[in-house]
Design an enzyme around this catalytic site. Structure first.
Site, PDB file in Angstrom:
ATOM      1  N   HIS A 123      57.769  60.447 101.663  1.00 22.77           N
ATOM      2  CA  HIS A 123      58.758  61.178 102.460  1.00 22.77           C
ATOM      3  C   HIS A 123      58.964  60.382 103.756  1.00 22.77           C
ATOM      4  O   HIS A 123      58.046  59.695 104.208  1.00 22.77           O
ATOM      5  CB  HIS A 123      58.150  62.548 102.763  1.00 22.77           C
ATOM      6  N   ASP A 200      49.246  62.707 102.729  1.00 24.10           N
ATOM      7  CA  ASP A 200      50.291  63.677 103.032  1.00 24.10           C
ATOM      8  C   ASP A 200      50.164  64.803 102.005  1.00 24.10           C
ATOM      9  O   ASP A 200      50.480  64.621 100.830  1.00 24.10           O
ATOM     10  CB  ASP A 200      51.657  62.972 102.934  1.00 24.10           C
ATOM     11  N   GLN A 203      53.133  68.708  99.968  1.00 22.26           N
ATOM     12  CA  GLN A 203      53.410  69.310  98.659  1.00 22.26           C
ATOM     13  C   GLN A 203      52.123  69.624  97.905  1.00 22.26           C
ATOM     14  O   GLN A 203      52.123  70.504  97.045  1.00 22.26           O
ATOM     15  CB  GLN A 203      54.278  68.365  97.811  1.00 22.26           C
ATOM     16  N   LYS A 226      55.346  75.668 103.855  1.00 22.59           N
ATOM     17  CA  LYS A 226      55.528  75.328 102.439  1.00 22.59           C
ATOM     18  C   LYS A 226      54.512  76.033 101.554  1.00 22.59           C
ATOM     19  O   LYS A 226      54.530  75.888 100.342  1.00 22.59           O
ATOM     20  CB  LYS A 226      55.396  73.811 102.250  1.00 22.59           C
ATOM     21  N   CYS A 364      64.816  63.513 101.858  1.00 26.26           N
ATOM     22  CA  CYS A 364      64.101  62.733 102.886  1.00 26.26           C
ATOM     23  C   CYS A 364      63.238  61.657 102.232  1.00 26.26           C
ATOM     24  O   CYS A 364      62.107  61.394 102.671  1.00 26.26           O
ATOM     25  CB  CYS A 364      63.246  63.622 103.786  1.00 26.26           C
TER      26      CYS A 364
HETATM   27  N1  PMP Z   1      55.864  65.103 103.233  1.00 29.64           N
HETATM   28  C1  PMP Z   1      56.384  65.629 102.124  1.00 29.64           C
HETATM   29  C2  PMP Z   1      55.949  65.093 100.786  1.00 29.64           C
HETATM   30  C3  PMP Z   1      57.304  66.669 102.219  1.00 29.64           C
HETATM   31  O1  PMP Z   1      57.819  67.204 101.113  1.00 29.64           O
HETATM   32  C4  PMP Z   1      57.680  67.147 103.504  1.00 29.64           C
HETATM   33  C5  PMP Z   1      58.716  68.250 103.669  1.00 29.64           C
HETATM   34  N2  PMP Z   1      59.824  68.128 102.839  1.00 29.64           N
HETATM   35  C6  PMP Z   1      57.096  66.575 104.623  1.00 29.64           C
HETATM   36  C7  PMP Z   1      56.196  65.558 104.450  1.00 29.64           C
HETATM   37  C8  PMP Z   1      57.423  67.034 106.004  1.00 29.64           C
HETATM   38  O2  PMP Z   1      56.957  68.333 106.207  1.00 29.64           O
HETATM   39  P1  PMP Z   1      57.422  69.153 107.473  1.00 29.64           P
HETATM   40  O3  PMP Z   1      58.931  69.092 107.481  1.00 29.64           O
HETATM   41  O4  PMP Z   1      56.923  70.537 107.219  1.00 29.64           O
HETATM   42  O5  PMP Z   1      56.828  68.527 108.672  1.00 29.64           O
END
Ligand code: PMP
Length: 406
Positions: A123, A200, A203, A226, A364
């Site tokens: 991401h 990270d 997910q 999430k 993203c």
């Molecule tokens: N890493 C991954 C794999 C994600 O899916 C996301 C959110 N789409 C993020 C990081 C960022 O998370 P947040 O927007 O809650 O900071």
């Protein structure tokens, strides 16, 4: 402890509303999940009856709020399998957690000639913070490639793991492809090579039981919103030994032991990394979320979600002109796809007319889109409250897409 998706579903008030005259089918859980009654009630009660600042007040409500706030840290440590509560830093979310590590650890220890390794399926929040720190330090960013299935190429990774690699930052579960990465193996290899591992878990944490010590990572990041919790709050786990060596990344109230104009002494971790009045209510809400997650059988929930994903993929393969993007052998949580005759945004728009909330875009993860040669994908992503009826509604909407666009 048991698990029943239909019973749990009733605990989420918003899921019983109708959207565009249709039953609401929510399949954008990788972006954010809905909230159960207990989390909503914990927030209401805190604001209505218990609200106060933390760490500073000597009056009853503030002492109570401070105790409740610190108890959530204890729960969060247990939830992630940390050795001690001091290894948990409250942050805004995964993005802030990754920025904290990049800025504080990376900004202090990276130097010219060093390498930061990220994977090809990250991401943006696990790419850009590293690019920023590489620009400042002169370190280099390198990318672990992935196969056409969307699996990391582990042999290539091992070749890349030279002594110049100081950080290995990978996602546990890809939001764009649904690939589950072998993070345990990645962290073990990183450690053997003398690199710090950053996982990270944005997910991963919502779908899988996490144990950071078993995983062997140095840092782990996740977002409350999430995993059925409030927005604006997330967790950073950091091994204490590392957190202790890291400087603050923001200055302000609450992160100090003493302030003099000549010299300021910083507080010990985790307070050192929590400048200013924290997200008090979201932390309290997160506490209720962690209780909620502990109230059902998470292994059974994982099996339920896996079954839904398999069922969805099976039915998607039968939709004319549809191609699944990301066919890793180990997947969870999400399926991305494109259709011959319709752009992903058109797919999502038609699905929306049917009350089905799907995601369309680059998620993203623009490098993932580039790797697969598509500008965007449509994505269905699951949570504990989804059912086969949701999958049926999705597939019916996709047939409608084909009727409209072919
Ligand atoms: N890493 C991954 C794999 C994600 O899916 C996301 C959110 N789409 C993020 C990081 C960022 O998370 P947040 O927007 O809650 O900071």
């Amino acid at each position: 402890m048991s698990f029943d998706a239909l019973t749990l579903r009733q605990r989420f008030p918003v899921l019983s509303r109708r959207v565009r005259g249709k039953e609401f089918v929510y399949l954008d859980n990788a972006a954010t999940t809905h909230k159960p009654d207990v989390v909503i009630e914990a927030l209401r009660r805190f604001y209505a009856e218990e609200y106060a600042t933390v760490h500073r007040g000597v009056y009853f409500l503030s002492e109570q709020a401070t105790h409740a706030y610190e108890q959530v840290r204890v729960k969060a440590a247990r939830f992630l399998g940390a050795a001690r509560p001091e290894e948990i830093v409250f942050v805004r979310g995964t993005t802030e957690a990754l920025n904290l590590v990049a800025y504080s650890w990376g900004g202090t220890f990276l130097k010219r000639g060093d390498t930061v390794l990220v994977s090809a399926m990250e991401h943006h929040s696990n790419i850009v913070p590293w690019q920023l720190v590489c620009e400042r330090s002169g370190a280099r960013l390198e990318v672990i490639p992935m196969s056409d299935r969307g699996e990391l190429m582990m042999e290539e990774f091992e070749r890349q793991l030279t002594s110049s690699v100081k950080i290995v930052a990978v996602t546990q579960l890809s939001n764009a492809l649904g690939t589950l990465n072998p993070v345990r193996e990645i962290c073990a290899l990183a450690r053997r090579a003398g690199a710090v591992s950053v996982v990270d878990g944005a997910q991963g944490a919502p779908h899988l039981a996490v144990d950071v010590r078993e995983m062997g990572c140095d840092f782990y990041a996740c977002s409350g919103h999430k995993m059925y919790g409030p927005s604006g709050i997330g967790l950073l786990y950091g091994r204490h030994e590392l957190l202790e060596k890291m400087p603050p990344w923001q200055g302000g109230g609450d992160m100090i032991d003493s302030v003099r104009f000549e010299k300021t002494e910083y507080a010990a971790p985790p307070r050192r990394f929590e400048a200013g009045t924290p997200a008090i209510a979201p932390v309290i809400g997160l506490g209720a979320t962690l209780d909620f997650l502990a109230s059902f059988d998470r292994v059974a929930a994982e099996a339920h979600e896996r079954q839904l994903l398999e069922e969805t993929e099976k039915r998607l393969r039968a939709v004319q002109g549809l191609r699944i993007i990301g066919t890793a052998r180990r997947k969870a949580g999400a399926v991305s796809f494109v259709m011959e005759n319709a752009h992903p945004h058109d797919i999502a728009a038609v699905a929306d007319e049917e009350g089905v909330a799907l995601r369309a875009g680059h998620h993203c993860a623009q490098p993932v889109m580039a790797r697969f040669g598509v500008p965007a994908t449509a994505r269905a992503s699951f949570a504990i409250y989804n059912t086969v009826a949701d999958v049926e509604a999705l597939v019916a909407a996709l047939h409608k897409v084909n009727r409209i666009f072919s």
